[in-house]
Design a protein around this motif. Structure first.
Motif, PDB file in Angstrom:
ATOM      1  N   PRO A 136       8.690  78.187  34.105  1.00 53.64           N
ATOM      2  CA  PRO A 136       8.141  79.400  34.345  1.00 53.64           C
ATOM      3  C   PRO A 136       8.691  80.520  33.467  1.00 53.64           C
ATOM      4  CG  PRO A 136       8.386  78.248  36.505  1.00 53.64           C
ATOM      5  CD  PRO A 136       9.052  77.377  35.169  1.00 53.64           C
ATOM      6  N   ALA A 137      10.146  80.113  32.906  1.00 54.15           N
ATOM      7  CA  ALA A 137      10.729  81.318  32.111  1.00 54.15           C
ATOM      8  C   ALA A 137       9.906  81.515  31.037  1.00 54.15           C
ATOM      9  CB  ALA A 137      12.079  80.730  31.876  1.00 54.15           C
ATOM     10  N   ILE A 138       8.798  80.733  30.544  1.00 59.01           N
ATOM     11  CA  ILE A 138       8.148  81.172  29.456  1.00 59.01           C
ATOM     12  C   ILE A 138       7.484  82.653  29.793  1.00 59.01           C
ATOM     13  CG2 ILE A 138       6.113  80.172  30.487  1.00 59.01           C
ATOM     14  CD1 ILE A 138       6.687  80.069  26.657  1.00 59.01           C
ATOM     15  N   GLY A 139       7.257  83.042  30.919  1.00 57.95           N
ATOM     16  CA  GLY A 139       6.853  84.309  31.320  1.00 57.95           C
ATOM     17  C   GLY A 139       7.764  85.619  30.696  1.00 57.95           C
ATOM     18  N   LYS A 140       9.131  85.201  30.689  1.00 60.64           N
ATOM     19  CA  LYS A 140      10.072  86.160  30.231  1.00 60.64           C
ATOM     20  C   LYS A 140       9.895  86.523  28.984  1.00 60.64           C
ATOM     21  CE  LYS A 140      12.051  86.165  34.331  1.00 60.64           C
ATOM     22  NZ  LYS A 140      12.116  87.171  35.206  1.00 60.64           N
ATOM     23  N   LEU A 141       9.203  85.801  27.829  1.00 66.09           N
ATOM     24  CA  LEU A 141       9.227  86.166  26.450  1.00 66.09           C
ATOM     25  C   LEU A 141       8.038  87.140  26.373  1.00 66.09           C
ATOM     26  CD1 LEU A 141       9.503  82.337  25.151  1.00 66.09           C
ATOM     27  CD2 LEU A 141      11.253  84.171  25.314  1.00 66.09           C
ATOM     28  N   SER A 142       8.490  88.265  26.774  1.00 65.09           N
ATOM     29  CA  SER A 142       7.451  89.353  26.919  1.00 65.09           C
ATOM     30  C   SER A 142       6.570  89.666  25.643  1.00 65.09           C
ATOM     31  CB  SER A 142       8.135  90.550  27.706  1.00 65.09           C
ATOM     32  OG  SER A 142       8.942  91.009  26.834  1.00 65.09           O
ATOM     33  N   ALA A 143       7.203  89.599  24.481  1.00 64.09           N
ATOM     34  CA  ALA A 143       6.674  89.785  22.789  1.00 64.09           C
ATOM     35  C   ALA A 143       5.675  88.314  22.518  1.00 64.09           C
ATOM     36  CB  ALA A 143       7.758  90.063  21.981  1.00 64.09           C
ATOM     37  N   LEU A 144       5.892  87.316  23.536  1.00 61.71           N
ATOM     38  CA  LEU A 144       5.157  86.200  22.921  1.00 61.71           C
ATOM     39  C   LEU A 144       3.739  86.361  22.342  1.00 61.71           C
ATOM     40  CD1 LEU A 144       6.338  83.283  21.994  1.00 61.71           C
ATOM     41  CD2 LEU A 144       5.318  82.579  24.275  1.00 61.71           C
ATOM     42  N   ALA A 145       3.327  86.042  21.284  1.00 61.43           N
ATOM     43  CA  ALA A 145       1.949  86.290  21.022  1.00 61.43           C
ATOM     44  C   ALA A 145       1.264  85.010  20.642  1.00 61.43           C
ATOM     45  CB  ALA A 145       1.733  87.323  19.578  1.00 61.43           C
ATOM     46  N   GLU A 146       1.998  83.957  20.282  1.00 61.22           N
ATOM     47  CA  GLU A 146       1.432  82.413  20.224  1.00 61.22           C
ATOM     48  C   GLU A 146       2.095  81.363  20.920  1.00 61.22           C
ATOM     49  OE1 GLU A 146       1.375  79.652  16.417  1.00 61.22           O
ATOM     50  OE2 GLU A 146       0.444  81.535  16.002  1.00 61.22           O
ATOM     51  N   PHE A 147       1.635  80.357  21.551  1.00 68.79           N
ATOM     52  CA  PHE A 147       2.344  79.362  22.372  1.00 68.79           C
ATOM     53  C   PHE A 147       1.441  78.045  22.167  1.00 68.79           C
ATOM     54  CE2 PHE A 147       3.617  77.354  26.629  1.00 68.79           C
ATOM     55  CZ  PHE A 147       4.540  76.946  26.145  1.00 68.79           C
ATOM     56  N   THR A 148       2.269  77.227  21.632  1.00 69.80           N
ATOM     57  CA  THR A 148       1.553  75.760  21.275  1.00 69.80           C
ATOM     58  C   THR A 148       2.572  74.777  21.561  1.00 69.80           C
ATOM     59  OG1 THR A 148       2.205  75.486  19.212  1.00 69.80           O
ATOM     60  CG2 THR A 148       0.164  76.811  19.596  1.00 69.80           C
ATOM     61  N   ILE A 149       2.087  73.570  22.118  1.00 69.64           N
ATOM     62  CA  ILE A 149       2.766  72.398  22.470  1.00 69.64           C
ATOM     63  C   ILE A 149       2.045  71.364  21.981  1.00 69.64           C
ATOM     64  CG2 ILE A 149       3.859  70.816  24.007  1.00 69.64           C
ATOM     65  CD1 ILE A 149       3.932  73.220  25.977  1.00 69.64           C
ATOM     66  N   VAL A 150       2.617  70.549  20.982  1.00 69.49           N
ATOM     67  CA  VAL A 150       1.866  69.392  20.390  1.00 69.49           C
ATOM     68  C   VAL A 150       1.441  68.369  21.043  1.00 69.49           C
ATOM     69  CG1 VAL A 150       3.094  69.916  18.000  1.00 69.49           C
ATOM     70  CG2 VAL A 150       3.946  68.115  19.706  1.00 69.49           C
ATOM     71  N   PRO A 151       0.770  67.301  20.966  1.00 70.95           N
ATOM     72  CA  PRO A 151       0.203  66.238  21.736  1.00 70.95           C
ATOM     73  C   PRO A 151       1.521  65.523  22.196  1.00 70.95           C
ATOM     74  CG  PRO A 151      -1.389  66.596  20.149  1.00 70.95           C
ATOM     75  CD  PRO A 151      -0.213  67.758  19.674  1.00 70.95           C
ATOM     76  N   GLY A 152       1.531  65.209  23.507  1.00 68.23           N
ATOM     77  CA  GLY A 152       2.754  64.388  23.916  1.00 68.23           C
ATOM     78  C   GLY A 152       2.527  64.121  25.439  1.00 68.23           C
ATOM     79  N   ARG A 153       3.666  63.994  26.305  1.00 72.31           N
ATOM     80  CA  ARG A 153       3.769  63.643  27.539  1.00 72.31           C
ATOM     81  C   ARG A 153       3.914  64.965  28.521  1.00 72.31           C
ATOM     82  NH1 ARG A 153       1.845  58.676  28.249  1.00 72.31           N
ATOM     83  NH2 ARG A 153       2.385  58.698  30.239  1.00 72.31           N
ATOM     84  N   VAL A 154       3.711  65.906  28.301  1.00 70.32           N
ATOM     85  CA  VAL A 154       4.064  66.989  28.898  1.00 70.32           C
ATOM     86  C   VAL A 154       3.140  67.206  30.286  1.00 70.32           C
ATOM     87  CG1 VAL A 154       4.325  69.542  29.146  1.00 70.32           C
ATOM     88  CG2 VAL A 154       5.016  68.533  26.969  1.00 70.32           C
ATOM     89  N   PHE A 155       3.632  67.428  31.290  1.00 66.67           N
ATOM     90  CA  PHE A 155       3.132  67.108  32.640  1.00 66.67           C
ATOM     91  C   PHE A 155       3.338  68.275  33.555  1.00 66.67           C
ATOM     92  CE2 PHE A 155       7.200  64.833  32.675  1.00 66.67           C
ATOM     93  CZ  PHE A 155       7.641  65.417  34.013  1.00 66.67           C
ATOM     94  N   GLY A 156       2.785  68.281  34.517  1.00 63.96           N
ATOM     95  CA  GLY A 156       2.916  69.316  35.596  1.00 63.96           C
ATOM     96  C   GLY A 156       1.936  70.527  35.664  1.00 63.96           C
ATOM     97  N   THR A 157       2.001  71.460  36.091  1.00 72.99           N
ATOM     98  CA  THR A 157       1.042  72.563  36.147  1.00 72.99           C
ATOM     99  C   THR A 157       1.520  73.799  35.201  1.00 72.99           C
ATOM    100  OG1 THR A 157       1.893  73.750  37.809  1.00 72.99           O
ATOM    101  CG2 THR A 157       0.391  72.307  38.464  1.00 72.99           C
ATOM    102  N   LEU A 158       0.159  74.653  34.774  1.00 74.87           N
ATOM    103  CA  LEU A 158       0.378  75.639  33.913  1.00 74.87           C
ATOM    104  C   LEU A 158       1.223  76.707  34.524  1.00 74.87           C
ATOM    105  CD1 LEU A 158      -2.711  75.802  31.969  1.00 74.87           C
ATOM    106  CD2 LEU A 158      -0.720  75.342  30.998  1.00 74.87           C
ATOM    107  N   PRO A 159       2.321  77.223  34.194  1.00 72.95           N
ATOM    108  CA  PRO A 159       3.059  78.263  35.196  1.00 72.95           C
ATOM    109  C   PRO A 159       2.001  79.695  35.247  1.00 72.95           C
ATOM    110  CG  PRO A 159       4.474  77.478  33.198  1.00 72.95           C
ATOM    111  CD  PRO A 159       3.192  76.934  33.026  1.00 72.95           C
TER     112      PRO A 159
END
Length: 398
Positions: free
Chosen positions: A94-117
């Motif tokens: 959930p700390a992704i939400g602290k990057l307040s200037a973030l304009a682009e967020f990507t994750i390459v194909p893999g095995r990331v699981f769980g919910t979207l924060p």
């Protein structure tokens, strides 16, 4: 000597701390701590060494996939983007939400699981969000509708469930929405963006009907295949005259197919396996390379305006009458590559039994109300029966 050694060690620690402070001073402390949390929740899959450069004793703006503007992180592309790379595993912190200037967020194909924060909704500058081909589950957070700058949303090939939030449909600047290959349910929300060009929702469990004004005329790519969407589409499609790709196959759409759709600049028109009915009348010669209207309830005669289509699938419908001569001319000149007319109620085709069909052409006429003038190989799914039973032909004609 021991005293000197102690002083030298202390001096080395001071130098190391000074170096770390100087490196960290280049990045906003909140962003620095957020990156640390994100790193702790994700790991390389075996064979990946993406995180090898993430050494927090150095400047995080030099980490792989981290892009800064001044002292703020503006883009985060997690994982090795090279094709075939193993990707990452773990969860999105959930700390992704602290990057307040973030304009682009990507994750390459893999095995990331769980919910979207839900903290993603705090990223007011976000323009590009792409997390595809992982194992993300849960629902799409309605809070994404607060990302008023969002242009691309790609959450395809995951395990997302629940409905598509109407708040996402209300985003004013969306240009690409790619949510295919998930487990989404509910109806397709209306989209407010006048710049939406790509909408890909195929392979979900969406249902309900399409709003006549729910899709903007700016659309160029529309794929809703393999859902359970029903109702008419004539008022929807007739407005979307910029479409160059349409796939509505394997749904429960009904009613007529508007004639003007065949005049759109489409390269591939896929309307098969629905419940479309009635005659099909293009307004002009059809220039679409591939048209698939198979497995519907279409009726009436075959329009000669379809004879210019290279790959034409009209099989498994209720078409009647004779096959127009223009189809024969185009067949013999090898201008038609595929012409599937099997499983209809067609009564004849004027073609010389001794003529040789070009090897590059695939023609299937079986299971109609005619004696086949030529024997051509048909797909296995067409069955073995060459001609439809006479009783069926009389009943349908009557």
């Amino acid at each position: 000597m021991k005293h000197l050694s102690t002083k030298a060690c202390a001096y080395g620690v001071v130098l190391l701390l000074s170096h770390m402070i100087a490196a960290h001073a280049m990045l906003d402390p909140i962003d620095f701590l957020a990156l640390q949390s994100i790193r702790k929740s994700l790991n390389d899959l075996p064979g990946s060494n993406y995180f090898a450069s993430w050494d927090f004793t150095s400047d995080p703006c030099n980490f792989a996939g981290v892009y800064c503007d001044g002292d703020r992180v503006i883009a985060l592309n997690l994982g090795d983007p090279r094709a075939g790379s193993p990707g990452l595993t773990g969860r999105i912190d959930p700390a992704i939400g602290k990057l307040s200037a973030l304009a682009e967020f990507t994750i390459v194909p893999g095995r990331v699981f769980g919910t979207l924060p839900h903290t993603l909704s705090q990223l007011k500058n976000m323009r590009f969000l792409a997390i595809s081909r992982n194992f993300i589950s849960g629902e799409i957070p309605a809070g994404l509708g607060q990302l008023r700058s969002l242009q691309t949303l790609d959450l395809s090939f995951n395990q997302l469930a629940g409905s598509i939030p109407f708040s996402v449909g209300n985003l004013p600047g969306l240009s690409n929405v790619i949510l295919c290959h998930n487990r989404l349910v509910g109806s397709v929300p209306p989209f407010a963006s006048r710049s939406l060009t790509r909408l890909d929702l195929k392979h979900n469990y969406l249902s309900g009907s399409l709003s006549p004004v729910g899709l903007p005329p700016s659309l160029q790519y529309l794929s809703l295949s393999w859902n359970k969407i029903s109702g008419p589409v004539d008022r929807v499609l007739s407005r979307l005259n910029r479409l160059n790709y349409v796939d509505l196959s394997s749904n429960r759409f009904s009613g007529c197919i508007p004639g003007n759709v065949f005049s759109f600049p489409i390269s591939n028109l896929q309307l098969q396996r629905n419940e479309f009915s009635g005659p099909v009348q293009p307004l002009d010669q059809v220039r679409i390379p591939t048209v698939d209207l198979s497995f519907n309830r279409l009726s009436g005669g075959l329009s000669p305006l379809f004879s210019t289509v290279q790959n034409l699938f009209l099989n498994n419908n209720r078409f009647t009458g004779e096959v127009p001569g223009s189809f024969v001319d185009r067949l013999l000149s090898a201008s038609i590559e595929i012409l599937y007319l099997q499983h209809n109620y067609l009564t004849g085709i004027e073609i010389n039994p001794t003529v040789e069909i070009p090897l590059s052409t695939s023609l299937c006429l079986q299971y109609n109300c005619m004696v086949l003038p030529v024997q051509t190989p048909c797909p296995l799914k067409a069955g073995r029966q060459k001609t439809r039973p006479t009783a069926q032909c009389i009943r349908w004609k009557g």
